[in-house]
Write a protein that holds these residues in place. Structure first.
Motif, PDB file in Angstrom:
ATOM      1  N   GLU A  78       0.781  -1.336  -0.063  1.00  0.00           N
ATOM      2  CA  GLU A  78       0.018  -0.056  -0.021  1.00  0.00           C
ATOM      3  C   GLU A  78       0.613   1.022   0.067  1.00  0.00           C
ATOM      4  N   GLU A  79       2.076   1.140   0.391  1.00  0.00           N
ATOM      5  CA  GLU A  79       3.062   2.435   0.731  1.00  0.00           C
ATOM      6  C   GLU A  79       3.564   2.481  -0.711  1.00  0.00           C
ATOM      7  N   TYR A  80       3.695   1.699  -1.748  1.00  0.00           N
ATOM      8  CA  TYR A  80       4.484   1.714  -2.780  1.00  0.00           C
ATOM      9  C   TYR A  80       4.264   2.982  -3.593  1.00  0.00           C
ATOM     10  N   GLY A  81       5.213   3.591  -4.165  1.00  0.00           N
ATOM     11  CA  GLY A  81       5.050   4.921  -5.000  1.00  0.00           C
ATOM     12  C   GLY A  81       5.074   5.913  -3.973  1.00  0.00           C
ATOM     13  N   VAL A  82       4.487   7.311  -4.648  1.00  0.00           N
ATOM     14  CA  VAL A  82       4.627   8.571  -3.700  1.00  0.00           C
ATOM     15  C   VAL A  82       3.197   9.194  -4.191  1.00  0.00           C
ATOM     16  N   THR A  83       2.951  10.094  -3.082  1.00  0.00           N
ATOM     17  CA  THR A  83       1.796  10.693  -3.160  1.00  0.00           C
ATOM     18  C   THR A  83       1.975  12.312  -3.742  1.00  0.00           C
ATOM     19  N   GLY A  84       0.965  12.631  -4.589  1.00  0.00           N
ATOM     20  CA  GLY A  84       1.069  14.015  -5.055  1.00  0.00           C
ATOM     21  C   GLY A  84      -0.274  14.522  -5.547  1.00  0.00           C
ATOM     22  N   ILE A  85      -0.172  15.740  -6.002  1.00  0.00           N
ATOM     23  CA  ILE A  85      -1.076  16.444  -6.519  1.00  0.00           C
ATOM     24  C   ILE A  85      -1.153  16.467  -8.169  1.00  0.00           C
ATOM     25  N   VAL A  86      -2.371  16.464  -8.736  1.00  0.00           N
ATOM     26  CA  VAL A  86      -2.377  16.217 -10.284  1.00  0.00           C
ATOM     27  C   VAL A  86      -2.626  17.453 -10.639  1.00  0.00           C
ATOM     28  N   ASP A  87      -1.701  18.003 -11.756  1.00  0.00           N
ATOM     29  CA  ASP A  87      -1.761  19.034 -12.367  1.00  0.00           C
ATOM     30  C   ASP A  87      -1.868  18.729 -13.925  1.00  0.00           C
ATOM     31  N   MET A  88      -3.403  18.853 -14.315  1.00  0.00           N
ATOM     32  CA  MET A  88      -3.714  18.210 -15.763  1.00  0.00           C
ATOM     33  C   MET A  88      -3.217  19.218 -16.775  1.00  0.00           C
ATOM     34  N   THR A  89      -3.090  18.721 -17.807  1.00  0.00           N
ATOM     35  CA  THR A  89      -2.867  19.649 -19.188  1.00  0.00           C
ATOM     36  C   THR A  89      -4.080  19.523 -20.236  1.00  0.00           C
ATOM     37  N   SER A  90      -4.047  20.475 -21.142  1.00  0.00           N
ATOM     38  CA  SER A  90      -5.335  20.245 -22.006  1.00  0.00           C
ATOM     39  C   SER A  90      -5.116  18.818 -23.024  1.00  0.00           C
ATOM     40  N   ALA A  94      -0.667  14.542 -17.377  1.00  0.00           N
ATOM     41  CA  ALA A  94      -0.761  14.997 -16.132  1.00  0.00           C
ATOM     42  C   ALA A  94       0.783  15.154 -15.539  1.00  0.00           C
ATOM     43  N   TYR A  95       0.958  15.966 -14.675  1.00  0.00           N
ATOM     44  CA  TYR A  95       2.160  16.256 -13.905  1.00  0.00           C
ATOM     45  C   TYR A  95       2.032  16.156 -12.561  1.00  0.00           C
ATOM     46  N   ILE A  96       2.501  15.213 -11.683  1.00  0.00           N
ATOM     47  CA  ILE A  96       2.289  15.078 -10.467  1.00  0.00           C
ATOM     48  C   ILE A  96       3.044  15.820  -9.717  1.00  0.00           C
ATOM     49  N   VAL A  97       2.633  16.884  -8.864  1.00  0.00           N
ATOM     50  CA  VAL A  97       3.514  17.594  -7.995  1.00  0.00           C
ATOM     51  C   VAL A  97       3.484  16.978  -6.710  1.00  0.00           C
ATOM     52  N   VAL A  98       4.808  16.638  -6.211  1.00  0.00           N
ATOM     53  CA  VAL A  98       4.965  15.958  -5.026  1.00  0.00           C
ATOM     54  C   VAL A  98       5.664  16.761  -3.996  1.00  0.00           C
ATOM     55  N   ASP A  99       5.376  17.146  -2.787  1.00  0.00           N
ATOM     56  CA  ASP A  99       5.914  17.842  -1.922  1.00  0.00           C
ATOM     57  C   ASP A  99       7.703  17.467  -1.605  1.00  0.00           C
ATOM     58  N   GLY A 100       8.149  18.469  -1.731  1.00  0.00           N
ATOM     59  CA  GLY A 100       9.844  18.066  -1.438  1.00  0.00           C
ATOM     60  C   GLY A 100      10.650  17.565  -2.584  1.00  0.00           C
ATOM     61  N   GLN A 101       9.748  17.336  -3.773  1.00  0.00           N
ATOM     62  CA  GLN A 101      10.660  16.715  -5.078  1.00  0.00           C
ATOM     63  C   GLN A 101      10.703  18.037  -5.918  1.00  0.00           C
ATOM     64  N   ASP A 102      12.047  18.301  -6.553  1.00  0.00           N
ATOM     65  CA  ASP A 102      12.109  19.284  -7.500  1.00  0.00           C
ATOM     66  C   ASP A 102      11.270  19.045  -8.807  1.00  0.00           C
ATOM     67  N   ASP A 119      -6.659  16.347  -8.164  1.00  0.00           N
ATOM     68  CA  ASP A 119      -6.959  14.979  -7.378  1.00  0.00           C
ATOM     69  C   ASP A 119      -5.299  14.683  -6.549  1.00  0.00           C
ATOM     70  N   THR A 120      -5.693  14.109  -5.352  1.00  0.00           N
ATOM     71  CA  THR A 120      -4.489  13.553  -4.695  1.00  0.00           C
ATOM     72  C   THR A 120      -4.179  12.143  -5.048  1.00  0.00           C
ATOM     73  N   VAL A 121      -3.046  11.707  -5.612  1.00  0.00           N
ATOM     74  CA  VAL A 121      -2.973  10.307  -6.271  1.00  0.00           C
ATOM     75  C   VAL A 121      -1.913   9.857  -5.790  1.00  0.00           C
ATOM     76  N   ARG A 122      -1.662   8.504  -5.902  1.00  0.00           N
ATOM     77  CA  ARG A 122      -0.356   7.584  -5.652  1.00  0.00           C
ATOM     78  C   ARG A 122       0.272   7.296  -6.813  1.00  0.00           C
ATOM     79  N   VAL A 123       1.418   7.545  -7.193  1.00  0.00           N
ATOM     80  CA  VAL A 123       2.111   7.370  -8.447  1.00  0.00           C
ATOM     81  C   VAL A 123       3.258   6.634  -8.301  1.00  0.00           C
ATOM     82  N   VAL A 124       3.675   5.755  -9.383  1.00  0.00           N
ATOM     83  CA  VAL A 124       4.700   4.746  -9.144  1.00  0.00           C
ATOM     84  C   VAL A 124       5.794   5.314 -10.270  1.00  0.00           C
ATOM     85  N   PRO A 125       6.835   5.822 -10.212  1.00  0.00           N
ATOM     86  CA  PRO A 125       7.688   6.168 -11.349  1.00  0.00           C
ATOM     87  C   PRO A 125       8.236   4.691 -11.901  1.00  0.00           C
TER      88      PRO A 125
END
Length: 712
Positions: A78-90, A94-102, A119-125
């Motif tokens: 359940e903890e695999y990946g990172v949590t971030g906010i979706v910044d959607m494009t037209s 989507a670009y996932i903005v993750v706190d503390g990640q450049d 949306d707040t999502v869990r994303v796996v690079p």
């Protein structure tokens, strides 16, 4: 991986290590035994059986999962990946903005799991592209955004589709018949996303408000407010509460306040202003010494903490100024009547009063509640005429205040205040809201007169509370307006950029930087690159915010600064009034955590209101150009990107874009280092600041976009 050549069997340890690393590097992909054996270059039956046995062991140990149909995949906890906010494009990327990640994580639409903007999502690079971009896949939608969308409704037989205005929503929204709420075809509606099953191409929503016929001015202005989740009306409860407020000034009010009614007092505001929340008074105390009052509407006398009006004002945090209207923070009974410092009426104020000599030195200051009587309402044009001619009503008062204001202004810039002054776009609009012309409002001395005394009051109030008094152990909680130093990285980028135009900045330290910035802004005035460099200079600066932690105001060169002078339209000013009153009465320091939370909310709402204002300006600019399709104009290149050239028209300042894909005479590419677009064969170059002739190609009101094409 090594092979055992003698026995023609595989090395079990090496093979298992390879498979573990392979699955971890491809966490979201599933593979068959055949896929894996091909990668391992194993073709014998014996080898395949050995790999199969290794996979079964890894599955038993919980390292991988058997997905059915002979497929295997890395087992994700359940903890695999990172949590971030979706910044959607037209485009749906989507670009996932993750706190503390450049760097943001890029997610292609096929891997977005029907996520929506915000949306707040869990994303796996799962891989890093050659250009350094990290790509990932959304594996869980942790929390749906409550964002509502504005769009035009298109009706079918038993359902509707809402074509959403926002570029952040690339897909139309399906609305079942039962959820249309009576909306008609071609109407602008506010829609809420209720579901988006993975089996459906489009999100499902319901209409929650009908804004009106698409294209109508009121509808479109309300649509802009709704798009930024800003209110466009007051509830009956709020209006009823405002109407019940008694505006009578009582004997107790007079007794508790400093009486300033006999002092010459006036307001200076825009010609179309309806709320006058500040006034100036001036009288001579003795030769060379003046008493100057900065009088601010005492909103908190009428709006009590915890009341329904205060709760609504807290949430709104600011008035919103669109092209053709103001959406006030407070109901009209307060903003345009009780708290508006209208001429020939007695009004309750919170005032800052200064004794000042002819060199603008302050000998004494006083803060407290007053009652005033405004003798005259000036427009900026009225006051400017008095300044320029030396004639007119209250000329001695206006001329004296203007002289003092110019001294204050000169001293402010001498100490390092930065002269960021951009002309403001204004429209002449007919009774239907249609823009007839565009013009730019410039700051004159009458504007500066008001500005300098408002800055003075804001600064002195902040100093009064913020500076520790003798015997005081701790700073008192207060609301400051702060502006941090520019980041060294942004400053270096800016310095590098301006060298392309022959300008240089060498300063490193804050005040020296401010001095050089002022010199630069003066040098670029009136030149083609002025607009671009001014915008980039502003972006180089930090954003001003509200906070209880004072760090000073870099742009104004003030150690202490707050907002005290506009409580009708800014909730932080109301907080400042309450805190100042509390401390003047000898009260204890207020709850810092509470006020810091309020500051964060007010800062966020201020940004949202500014974005809505810019959207309304863009809309009116596009609307103004609707009947000019095919017309030719001269403009200046104001920006270049990998997708197009931005051109600002000389006559109106309206900006549009020439898409590179519409430039058919050559293949053009973006030269990032030279800030140019260059033709590969012809070597024709388009650079920032170049003058070009364009034709208007398209005007898209829904997207608030103008497309140009080169006319030569």
């Amino acid at each position: 991986m090594k092979r055992n050549k003698k026995t023609k069997t595989i090395n079990t340890e090496d093979t298992r290590s390879y498979l573990e690393n392979f699955f971890r590097n491809n966490p979201l992909r599933s593979y068959t035994l055949k896929n894996l054996c091909t990668r391992l270059k194993i073709s014998t039956q014996e080898g395949r059986e050995a790999v199969h046995a290794i996979l079964d062991n890894m599955a038993d140990e919980g390292i991988i999962s058997s997905m059915g149909k002979g497929k295997y995949q890395l087992k994700l906890d359940e903890e695999y990946g990172v949590t971030g906010i979706v910044d959607m494009t037209s485009s749906g990327i989507a670009y996932i903005v993750v706190d503390g990640q450049d760097k943001d994580i890029l997610v292609e639409s096929k891997n977005a799991l029907h996520a929506l903007n915000g949306d707040t999502v869990r994303v796996v690079p799962f891989r890093k592209r050659r250009n350094g971009v990290i790509e990932g896949e959304i594996v869980e939608i942790v929390r749906r955004s409550q964002k509502k969308y504005v769009g035009e409704l298109e009706l079918a037989n038993n359902h509707g589709f809402v074509k959403v205005d926002s570029k952040k929503m690339p897909d139309d929204t399906f609305v079942p018949l039962r959820d249309l709420k009576g909306a008609e075809n071609g109407y602008k509606v506010l829609v809420k996303i209720t579901d988006w099953p993975l089996t459906m191409k489009n999100p499902v929503g319901e209409v929650i408000d009908i804004l009106g016929k698409a294209g109508d001015n009121d509808t479109e202005m309300h649509a802009i407010l709704a798009e930024y989740d800003l209110p466009y009306r007051f509830s009956e409860e709020i209006n009823d509460a405002a109407e019940k407020i008694d505006g009578t000034i009582t004997k107790q009010d007079y007794a508790e306040r400093r009486d300033m009614r006999s002092v010459p007092t006036f307001t200076i505001d825009p010609a179309d202003a309806k709320d006058f929340d500040d006034a100036l008074s001036i009288r001579k105390i003795k030769n060379g010494v003046w008493e100057i009052g900065v009088h601010i509407a005492d909103v908190t006398h009428y709006v009590r903490p915890g009341s329904v009006i205060d709760t609504e004002a807290t949430e709104r945090a600011t008035s919103v100024y669109l092209v053709d209207r103001t959406i006030p923070m407070l109901p009209e009974k307060l903003s345009n009547q009780l708290c508006s410092l209208r001429p020939n009426e007695e009004k309750l104020c919170f005032s800052a009063i200064f004794e000042m000599d002819e060199e603008a030195n302050i000998a004494r200051e006083w803060f407290g509640r007053t009652v005033i009587y405004s003798d005259k309402r000036f427009t900026y044009e009225d006051a400017q005429k008095v300044i320029e001619t030396g004639e007119g009503e209250m000329k001695e008062e206006i001329l004296t205040l203007n002289n003092l204001a110019q001294i204050l202004r000169k001293d402010r810039f001498k100490k390092g205040s930065i002269a960021f002054e951009r002309d403001e776009a204004k429209f002449d609009i007919d009774e239907n809201g249609k823009p007839l012309s565009v013009y730019y409002k410039t700051m004159k001395e009458s504007n500066q007169l008001i500005e300098e005394f408002m800055l003075l009051a804001n600064r002195k109030v902040a100093e009064f509370v913020g500076r520790k008094k003798r015997g005081q152990k701790h700073e008192k909680t207060f609301v400051y307006r702060v502006h941090d130093d520019p980041s060294p990285e942004k400053l270096e980028d800016f310095k590098s950029f301006i060298t392309r135009f022959g300008y240089y900045m060498t300063a490193e330290k804050s005040r020296a930087v401010a001095k050089e910035m002022n010199k630069l802004l003066k040098n670029i005035h009136g030149k083609p690159e002025e607009n671009l460099i001014s915008i980039l200079a502003i972006r180089t600066m930090a954003k001003a915010v509200y906070t209880t932690d004072n760090i000073g105001h870099y742009g104004l060169a003030f150690d202490y600064y707050t907002h005290f002078t506009s409580p009708i339209r800014r909730y932080p000013d109301m907080m400042v009034h309450r805190l100042l009153a509390q401390y003047l009465d000898g009260g204890k320091s207020a709850d810092k955590e509470y006020y810091e939370n309020q500051c964060e909310h007010s800062s966020a709402m201020e940004v949202r209101a500014a974005e809505a204002e810019r959207a309304s300006i863009k809309y009116k600019m596009v609307e103004f150009m609707m009947d000019k399709i095919g017309n030719e104009f001269t403009g200046t290149i104001s920006g270049v990107t990998e997708w197009g050239i931005y051109v600002e028209l000389c006559e109106t300042g309206i900006e549009g874009m020439i898409s590179l894909r519409d430039m058919n005479d050559d293949y053009y590419y973006f030269d990032e280092m030279a800030y140019s677009v260059v033709g590969r064969k012809s070597e024709r170059k388009f650079t920032l600041g170049d003058s070009v002739k364009i034709k208007v190609l398209r005007a898209d009101l829904q997207r608030k976009q103008l497309d140009f094409e080169l006319s030569e």
